[in-house]
Each structure stands twice: as structure tokens, then as C-alpha cells.
Design an enzyme around this catalytic site. Sequence first.
Site, PDB file in Angstrom:
ATOM      1  N   HIS A  52       0.845  -1.189   0.000  1.00  0.00           N
ATOM      2  CA  HIS A  52       0.000   0.000   0.000  1.00  0.00           C
ATOM      3  C   HIS A  52       0.883   1.243   0.000  1.00  0.00           C
ATOM      4  O   HIS A  52       2.052   1.196   0.400  1.00  0.00           O
ATOM      5  CB  HIS A  52      -0.893   0.014   1.240  1.00  0.00           C
ATOM      6  CG  HIS A  52      -1.996  -0.995   1.196  1.00  0.00           C
ATOM      7  ND1 HIS A  52      -3.072  -0.941   2.050  1.00  0.00           N
ATOM      8  CD2 HIS A  52      -2.194  -2.083   0.419  1.00  0.00           C
ATOM      9  CE1 HIS A  52      -3.887  -1.938   1.809  1.00  0.00           C
ATOM     10  NE2 HIS A  52      -3.372  -2.661   0.818  1.00  0.00           N
ATOM     11  N   GLU A  54       1.010   3.798   1.945  1.00  0.00           N
ATOM     12  CA  GLU A  54       1.563   4.156   3.257  1.00  0.00           C
ATOM     13  C   GLU A  54       2.759   3.280   3.610  1.00  0.00           C
ATOM     14  O   GLU A  54       3.786   3.786   4.088  1.00  0.00           O
ATOM     15  CB  GLU A  54       0.503   3.977   4.367  1.00  0.00           C
ATOM     16  CG  GLU A  54      -0.715   4.850   4.202  1.00  0.00           C
ATOM     17  CD  GLU A  54      -1.884   4.172   3.508  1.00  0.00           C
ATOM     18  OE1 GLU A  54      -3.027   4.435   3.886  1.00  0.00           O
ATOM     19  OE2 GLU A  54      -1.643   3.386   2.564  1.00  0.00           O
ATOM     20  N   CYS A  82      -5.988   1.861   6.181  1.00  0.00           N
ATOM     21  CA  CYS A  82      -6.603   0.595   6.586  1.00  0.00           C
ATOM     22  C   CYS A  82      -5.927   0.100   7.866  1.00  0.00           C
ATOM     23  O   CYS A  82      -4.972   0.709   8.355  1.00  0.00           O
ATOM     24  CB  CYS A  82      -6.476  -0.437   5.469  1.00  0.00           C
ATOM     25  SG  CYS A  82      -4.776  -1.028   5.212  1.00  0.00           S
ATOM     26  N   CYS A  85      -2.096  -0.573   7.459  1.00  0.00           N
ATOM     27  CA  CYS A  85      -1.314   0.663   7.363  1.00  0.00           C
ATOM     28  C   CYS A  85      -1.305   1.417   8.683  1.00  0.00           C
ATOM     29  O   CYS A  85      -0.283   1.997   9.061  1.00  0.00           O
ATOM     30  CB  CYS A  85      -1.848   1.525   6.226  1.00  0.00           C
ATOM     31  SG  CYS A  85      -1.566   0.762   4.610  1.00  0.00           S
TER      32      CYS A  85
END
Length: 149
Positions: A52, A54, A82, A85
Site C-alpha cells: 500500500h 503508506e 486501513c 497501514c
Amino acid sequence: MDNEYWMKFALLEARKAAKKNEVPVGAILVWNNELIASAYNKPITLSDPTSHAEINVIRKASKIIKNYRLKDFSLYVTLEPCLMCYGAIIHSRISNVFFGAKDYKTGVCGSCLNLEDNNCTNHKPNIMGGILERECSAVISDFFKVRRI
């Protein structure tokens, strides 16, 4: 430089992701009013579900500063983090999280869950959502509209 200024850099990263047919989420890390690292979603490109935006930007910044602690850093991300993260944010000790669009399916900073109010972590970043929310939402919704045609 304000939060909207920095979020525009995260939006540039999100647009890079869209060009690579990745879900368009972008992130940057800022320290002492300086852009330290930028990244976007790459789970499809890298065949890595943890890739992701992040996570990718945390990895980059940690290598740049040669430290896994990102104390006093500010994360700007176009979509609400999420659970995975958020865990990385906690473990890296990022001080501030600014996000654009809410994520009602997996967001844990108030939309789906609110881990901000959870007392189970030893670090609590300052969190603010809604930074350039319309623009951040549009990047994602436009991406999916094209795929549904």
C-alpha cells in the site's frame, strides 16, 4: 505550507498509481517542512498485498533517514488508512496523519472503525481527515468508473 499544499503531492502519487492500473492511492512523508519520501500503491505490480502507499512511503523514508522510527514526521495519504497501514503508522511512530478521502469499507480512522479512540496502542498519532477530500475521492471514483464500463 499548509495541509492542502502537501496533499497535492500525495495526489500526484495517486495519479501515478492510476497510470499503472493500481488503485490510485498516494502518500508522502514530510519532516521539518521538507518532503522526504513519496510513494503509491503497488500491490498488483509487485504481487504484494502489503504494498500500500503508506507502507511503501514508510519503507522509503526509513531507508533515507536510516531509522525505522519516523517521530515528528507527517504522513499525507489520499485515502483513509486501513488496519494494516495504521499498524505500520503506529510502529514507525509517525506523529501526524492527514488523509483525503474516507474509506467506508476499510478505513480505521473514523469511517469503518475508529482506532484513534482505541487504548490498545502505545503510540497515538494526531489524525485529520478530509484534506482535499473531493479531489482525493474523485481520483479513486474516476478510476473505478472506467473499469466498470
